[in-house]
Every structure is written in C-alpha cells, then in structure tokens.
Motif scaffolding. Sequence first.
Motif, PDB file in Angstrom:
ATOM      1  N   HIS A   1       0.840  -1.441   0.170  1.00 22.94           N
ATOM      2  CA  HIS A   1      -0.029   0.013   0.109  1.00 22.94           C
ATOM      3  C   HIS A   1       0.850   1.193   0.140  1.00 22.94           C
ATOM      4  O   HIS A   1       0.611   2.048   0.710  1.00 22.94           O
ATOM      5  CB  HIS A   1      -0.957   0.087   1.025  1.00 22.94           C
ATOM      6  N   MET A   2       2.070   1.332  -0.684  1.00 22.35           N
ATOM      7  CA  MET A   2       2.949   2.261  -1.022  1.00 22.35           C
ATOM      8  C   MET A   2       2.999   2.755  -2.635  1.00 22.35           C
ATOM      9  O   MET A   2       2.779   1.821  -3.433  1.00 22.35           O
ATOM     10  CB  MET A   2       4.219   2.027  -0.503  1.00 22.35           C
ATOM     11  N   SER A   3       3.625   3.948  -2.761  1.00 18.65           N
ATOM     12  CA  SER A   3       3.926   4.145  -3.920  1.00 18.65           C
ATOM     13  C   SER A   3       5.209   3.214  -4.294  1.00 18.65           C
ATOM     14  O   SER A   3       5.933   2.987  -3.383  1.00 18.65           O
ATOM     15  CB  SER A   3       4.316   5.628  -4.328  1.00 18.65           C
ATOM     16  N   PRO A   4       5.374   2.981  -5.796  1.00 13.86           N
ATOM     17  CA  PRO A   4       6.783   2.222  -6.038  1.00 13.86           C
ATOM     18  C   PRO A   4       7.971   2.792  -5.422  1.00 13.86           C
ATOM     19  O   PRO A   4       8.800   2.402  -5.088  1.00 13.86           O
ATOM     20  CB  PRO A   4       6.655   2.017  -7.580  1.00 13.86           C
ATOM     21  N   ARG A   5       7.985   4.229  -5.565  1.00 13.12           N
ATOM     22  CA  ARG A   5       9.145   5.048  -5.019  1.00 13.12           C
ATOM     23  C   ARG A   5       9.485   4.888  -3.790  1.00 13.12           C
ATOM     24  O   ARG A   5      10.447   4.549  -3.225  1.00 13.12           O
ATOM     25  CB  ARG A   5       9.189   6.410  -5.623  1.00 13.12           C
ATOM     26  N   THR A   6       8.340   4.993  -2.799  1.00 13.63           N
ATOM     27  CA  THR A   6       8.334   5.028  -1.401  1.00 13.63           C
ATOM     28  C   THR A   6       8.629   3.537  -0.923  1.00 13.63           C
ATOM     29  O   THR A   6       9.669   3.274  -0.124  1.00 13.63           O
ATOM     30  CB  THR A   6       6.973   5.396  -0.757  1.00 13.63           C
TER      31      THR A   6
END
Length: 333
Positions: free
Chosen positions: A239-244
């Motif tokens: 449940h995160m952005s790919p970058r994060t």
Amino acid sequence: MLKNVAAVLLDGVHPFELGVICEVFGLDRSDEGLPVYDFGVVSAEGPVLRTHAGFTLGDLYGLDRLEEADLIAVPAGASYAVRDYPQELLDALRRAVDRGAWVLSVCSGVFVLGAAGLLDGRRCVSHWSHTELLSRTFPQAKVEQDGLYVEDGRVITSAGTAAGIDACLHLLRLEHGPEIANAVARRMVVPPHRDGGQAQFVERPLPRDRCDTVADVLGWMERHLDSEMTVEQLAEQAHMSPRTFARRFQQETGTTPYRWLLRQRVLFAQELLEATDETVDSVAGRSGFGSAAGLRHHFLRTLGTTPNAYRRTFRVPASAGAAGGAQSLGTVS
C-alpha cells in the motif's frame, strides 16, 4: 625448492588447523617417493602452550627456528582476531617474506599476518565470518569474500578449517608440481582441488528484526518465489507508491527487492537440492529460475558452483531422515 617448514603457534591454537599443517608437511612419506621436510613446531609464547581444546603442547622450538624456514605456517587460534602478538614474531614473519620464504595462514591466522603488515596491498582471504572484521582491522588489505585460498606474492591465506588443506596442496603444486600434490591428496583421502569458493557454505539469515513496514511483503515474496513480480506489484501489496516502497525496502533490508528475491530463490533451491530428489529442472521451476540453465547461471554467480556439484556436496541421504523432502519456504505452485 621447499625443504624447511615451521608451524608457529600462539596460546589458544586450534588443534585441527595445526594438524592440517602437520599432516601435509610433517609426515615422512619417503617410502612413497614424496618429499620429506625438516619440520618444526615453534612457540611464540613460551615453552608450553595451551590449545583451544584445553590440552597443552610442550617441547616446542623457539622463534629462532623461523629464521631458517622456507615456509612459515600460522594456524588459526581462539581470539586471534582481537589480541596482541609478540613483536618478535611479527618481525620474524616480515624478515621471512623479505628473504623470499613463504608465509601461509589458516583461517584466523591471517590476523597475525595482518599485524605484521604482510596484508598491506595484498589480496587475502579468511573464513567468511571474519572478512568484515579483517577489512576493518587492515583497511589496506584487499580482502576477498569467496576464495578458499589466495596467493599473493610469497603470502598465502586460506579460509576456515579444511580450506587450509586446499592452500597447503596449492603450495605443493607450486613447489613440486601437480603429481606430488595429487599424490599427497590421495594419501590424505581428499580432493586435490575443490570447485567453487566458500560462498556455498555461507549462512545468510534474513534481517527480520529490522523489517517493520515491509515484513508482510517479504512473507508474500517467500510464498511466491516461483512467480514473476515487479516493484509495482510489491508496492501495491505494501500500500505504497513504487518509489516509497523501493526506498523503505532498501532501508529495512539493506538491498533491493530484486537482489533480495534472487537470494531467497537461491536459498530455496539449495534446500531442494540438499533434501529432495527433484530434478534440476524441477528445482529451477519451483525456485523461480524457470530453467536449469537459469538456475546454473545464478548458482555460479552467487555460490561459485553448479547445482549438480552443490547437490553432490550437500545432499542429505534419505536414511538420515530427509526422505520427506525440504521444509519449503512456502512456495506455491
């Protein structure tokens, strides 16, 4: 030509590593046409030494015996990595190399060589559990991570325990040729040369205690080792952005998702090769490498050996209780 050999000991010496040196250089095998050495065991710390196993050794030569040696061998010992050494010993080791003698260490004996300055600018190796400390202690040394032994100039260093046999046989090949080294190896009932390095023996447990936000994703990855996955898919799981996700994964595991996944696939393939009779193709499929060629490629890069060679070395016989197969990491088909 190598004729005069001395093993130099400190308190806490490991008997097995000393035994390796005695077995290769201290036995009279002249009845088999093999070289005989003027062999002596030297104490660097008084007339009586206590071994790591608790018994004592006496009737040992003094340090002056090193001055005539063509080879000085330094076996491993307890706490060798974090102790001080007699200055007379360090001076003798430096003089030996300066006059063209060989100096050889087994496992943690390499720290004695480092204290004498013999590792500065040289390639060297030790047991995999010592390499990080060796690099920190002697920053000018070129510490290699995988080798069973390394020769650099007149200095030979070796990894743990049995790798000392590999290093000693290597020196025999250099000094007397492969026929002599092979004959001694046969006498000792050991291979004259072992394939691969020590990477295949290294245990690398997962750093679970540092994995807070990505722990659930790691578990999901373990259960799906045979599946293709992208950073985007893993980020969605977390449940995160790919970058994060990529940033947090690196912070908590110390590596990238791809490298972590690759290492777990290799570990699972190792389990299957050790404890099942599955074909290499089947192992490759279950562990996520797709084909035997893909598994072989990554085994060679990671462990320095092939799947078949690894299985021959580590296969657990069914009679030893492994007939039921490996304890899976949870891969789903």
